[in-house]
Design a protein around this motif. Sequence first.
Motif, short mmCIF file in Angstrom:
data_model
loop_
_atom_site.label_atom_id
_atom_site.label_comp_id
_atom_site.label_asym_id
_atom_site.label_seq_id
_atom_site.Cartn_x
_atom_site.Cartn_y
_atom_site.Cartn_z
N LYS A 1 0.89 -1.27 0.07
CA LYS A 1 0.04 -0.03 0.02
C LYS A 1 0.89 1.32 0.01
O LYS A 1 0.50 2.19 -0.56
CB LYS A 1 -0.92 0.10 1.06
N GLN A 2 2.07 1.26 0.55
CA GLN A 2 2.93 2.34 0.72
C GLN A 2 3.50 2.65 -0.55
O GLN A 2 3.72 3.67 -1.23
CB GLN A 2 4.06 2.01 1.83
N ILE A 3 3.86 1.50 -1.10
CA ILE A 3 4.40 1.63 -2.76
C ILE A 3 3.32 2.20 -3.72
O ILE A 3 3.77 2.99 -4.51
CB ILE A 3 4.78 0.18 -3.18
N VAL A 4 2.22 1.73 -3.38
CA VAL A 4 1.07 2.52 -4.40
C VAL A 4 0.90 3.53 -4.18
O VAL A 4 0.79 4.60 -5.16
CB VAL A 4 -0.09 1.53 -4.38
N THR A 5 0.81 4.13 -2.94
CA THR A 5 0.68 5.59 -2.53
C THR A 5 1.67 6.48 -3.27
O THR A 5 1.41 7.45 -3.73
CB THR A 5 0.49 5.86 -1.07
N MET A 6 3.13 6.05 -3.00
CA MET A 6 4.06 6.59 -3.42
C MET A 6 4.11 6.91 -4.84
O MET A 6 4.42 7.96 -5.35
CB MET A 6 5.41 5.94 -2.85
N THR A 7 4.09 5.81 -5.39
CA THR A 7 4.12 5.68 -7.09
C THR A 7 3.08 6.74 -7.47
O THR A 7 3.32 7.45 -8.52
CB THR A 7 3.88 4.48 -7.51
N LEU A 8 1.70 6.48 -7.07
CA LEU A 8 0.74 7.42 -7.55
C LEU A 8 1.17 8.99 -7.37
O LEU A 8 0.99 9.83 -8.23
CB LEU A 8 -0.60 6.99 -6.64
N GLU A 9 1.59 9.37 -6.26
CA GLU A 9 2.12 10.64 -5.99
C GLU A 9 3.02 11.34 -7.10
O GLU A 9 3.06 12.10 -7.59
CB GLU A 9 2.52 10.95 -4.63
N LEU A 10 4.14 10.24 -7.37
CA LEU A 10 5.12 10.43 -8.12
C LEU A 10 4.70 10.55 -9.73
O LEU A 10 4.83 11.38 -10.24
CB LEU A 10 6.02 9.41 -8.13
N GLN A 11 3.69 9.78 -9.85
CA GLN A 11 3.09 9.91 -11.33
C GLN A 11 2.34 11.10 -11.49
O GLN A 11 2.26 11.70 -12.71
CB GLN A 11 2.03 8.79 -11.61
N GLY B 1 1.24 -0.72 -14.79
CA GLY B 1 1.01 0.55 -14.25
C GLY B 1 -0.23 0.55 -13.27
O GLY B 1 -0.76 -0.41 -13.00
N LEU B 2 -0.14 1.59 -12.53
CA LEU B 2 -1.47 1.92 -11.60
C LEU B 2 -2.60 2.45 -12.02
O LEU B 2 -3.41 3.09 -11.33
CB LEU B 2 -0.53 2.64 -10.50
N ARG B 3 -2.70 2.94 -13.33
CA ARG B 3 -3.82 3.63 -13.70
C ARG B 3 -4.77 2.51 -14.70
O ARG B 3 -5.62 3.25 -15.32
CB ARG B 3 -3.34 4.80 -14.86
N SER B 4 -4.58 1.45 -14.45
CA SER B 4 -5.41 0.41 -15.09
C SER B 4 -6.47 -0.41 -14.11
O SER B 4 -5.80 -0.96 -13.16
CB SER B 4 -4.54 -0.45 -15.98
N ALA B 5 -7.69 -0.55 -14.35
CA ALA B 5 -8.53 -1.28 -13.26
C ALA B 5 -8.08 -2.60 -13.24
O ALA B 5 -8.21 -3.22 -12.04
CB ALA B 5 -9.87 -1.21 -13.96
N GLU B 6 -7.79 -3.46 -14.24
CA GLU B 6 -7.16 -4.91 -14.22
C GLU B 6 -5.79 -4.92 -13.70
O GLU B 6 -5.61 -5.82 -13.02
CB GLU B 6 -6.99 -5.63 -15.56
N THR B 7 -4.94 -4.03 -13.61
CA THR B 7 -3.63 -3.69 -12.74
C THR B 7 -3.98 -3.69 -11.40
O THR B 7 -3.38 -4.22 -10.57
CB THR B 7 -2.89 -2.73 -13.48
N MET B 8 -4.75 -2.86 -11.13
CA MET B 8 -5.37 -2.32 -9.76
C MET B 8 -5.79 -3.72 -9.07
O MET B 8 -5.75 -3.73 -7.91
CB MET B 8 -5.93 -1.22 -9.57
N THR B 9 -6.53 -4.49 -9.80
CA THR B 9 -7.00 -5.81 -9.23
C THR B 9 -6.08 -6.69 -8.85
O THR B 9 -6.08 -7.21 -7.61
CB THR B 9 -7.94 -6.44 -10.23
N LYS B 10 -4.99 -6.49 -9.34
CA LYS B 10 -3.68 -7.22 -8.83
C LYS B 10 -3.00 -6.88 -7.73
O LYS B 10 -2.69 -7.41 -6.87
CB LYS B 10 -2.83 -7.82 -10.04
N PHE B 11 -2.91 -5.60 -7.72
CA PHE B 11 -2.38 -4.76 -6.59
C PHE B 11 -3.08 -5.04 -5.50
O PHE B 11 -2.63 -5.20 -4.27
CB PHE B 11 -2.06 -3.42 -6.86
#
Length: 597
Positions: free
Chosen positions: A327-337, A540-550
């Motif tokens: 969850k920390q990785i996802v939050t950090m990456t979204l902020e960076l993107q 990537g983090l902007r795709s519904a199917e990828t976010m399902t995996k995360f």
Amino acid sequence: MVTDNTGWRDSDSDGTRAIMSHQGFKSRVSMEEQDLYDIKNEAAEFYRVNRVPEEIERALNELFFHKPEDVHGYLANHFTNLCAPPRISRLKGREVYDARGQLAIEAEVFCIVCNQEKSVSSAAISSHFGPKETSLDWKAKCEERADHVITAAHWINEPLNNMLKGQNPCDQSDVDHILSNFFMARYLEEKDIQNRAKEEESLSPSETDVVLSSPLPAQTKDKKSVDKGKKSNTAEKSFPPAEPPEPVLPGSLAIGSVSLAVAKTGAKTQGIPLYKYVAALKKIEVPTQFHIPVSLVTLLSCGKTSPGKLSLLEEVILIPKSGQRVKQIVTMTLELQKEMMRIVNASTKAGATQAVLCDSGVLAVNYERPEQPLDLITEACTNVGLSLGTEIHLAVHCAASELMDYSKGKYEIATGVLKSPDELVDLYQTLISKYPVVVALIDPFRREDIDQWEKLSNAIGNSCSLLSDITYKSKAPPLPGVRGHILKHIHETTISDLICITSEHQGSVLMGTTYSEPCSDDSLSDIAVGLGLDYVKLGGLRSAETMTKFNRLISIEEELAQQGILVCEEKHPPPLFTKKPQRQSATAESAPSDTAC
């Protein structure tokens, strides 16, 4: 009193008939009693053999001891645990559409559970197809995809359905063995058909006539053959020809999809998550501790399909510091993107297209030089307070094999910019020295450029790891200087294959589908955890199917933490893959389906 000629009186006749009727009634009653007695004995024997009285007595005793609120629910659970193990009753293959509206295959497994047929699980895996070509080529690929999917559906609904009927879904090894044997038989059939077609073509009358009508003198023909051989040898030394592409057999998607669906069925049958089931398959029993693979996140793309001229950076991938929660990785990456997007938008001239967000969730940027995307990430990290080289590192997926212009013998790294293999070594060396945050290069060359792999490893191997994709070449000779391997779960790859390959190739990264190859199944997260991998790339983090995996990976991490069996493995500083670089061996390559152990 009336008598007849025999001297019998009517009263005597009536009495006799009454006695006979009574005896018949007693006989019928006795037969019914005997039948009932026999049925009771058969029932008692049936119950005795199946231990029904003992189990009922045990259930009632436990029921009274626990005094549950839901009495009948408690009894139902008790007897459900005594049910016969499920058996596969049938398979169903159906054509479905992925996130891009492209045809895909889904395999569904039905089992007999508690004397009833139930749909237990379904699965779909990615194909190799992606719209990387021109629009005309893409249309041809769509037709080819349809052929693959239709064939896969036929395989699942007919031959595989018959072969797996009655199989125990928990016998993954046996199921995968059946699947692999079936695939190999189809592969050999197809190969035999192609060989016969080539033989017929070589013996066609037109070709024979040409040979007979214009024969060359033996000496001249031999001399020309020798000269031609010399030229080809010289060409091979200067520029190795491409290896023949690995054939993709139509219908092969059925093998991987059914294998995964059966694995999910086995996990449900045993009442455990898929990642624990896969771990038990790999290590014979469920481990007492698990770790979560480090999530590699695709930040942006400057590949062949991006809007700019640059093609060399198919993916720029973020490698987070070890020890962080998903969850920390996802939050950090979204902020960076978000900061990257802000910078790109701020620098875009009116009417110009600087970047587009792909439907896969990856930012495709309009750049011309490989330094530009790395400068963008550096600036964005500085703005949000992330320390490059400490909190995050980068990996670059080059996909160089797609950039080779065979007519010129050079890589087209950008529109109109060609580099020889040796020139590309120099480019990478310069890039890594300028951006030490890049600690991994994925497929920087074709497999054929063995000398360049070794040269690059010798030059930057102490600070940057070289990784190669072994999805189709798991049995190929190892490339010199390679420290890690990329593996995708596609086509005929079974769960047993993944276990075998990752056991043989330590330092494997299970890569989710690339940004041009979507797949909505979240089982990849479970598989990566179950295999005990150090890294997994989900996209990537902007795709519904990828976010399902995360989201699935986050759920697994929270579950393991609650159970107290989550451990954090310490990772080494760069190079991330500390395995000693491999040297090339003379091991011969084998057939495409030889990935099974």
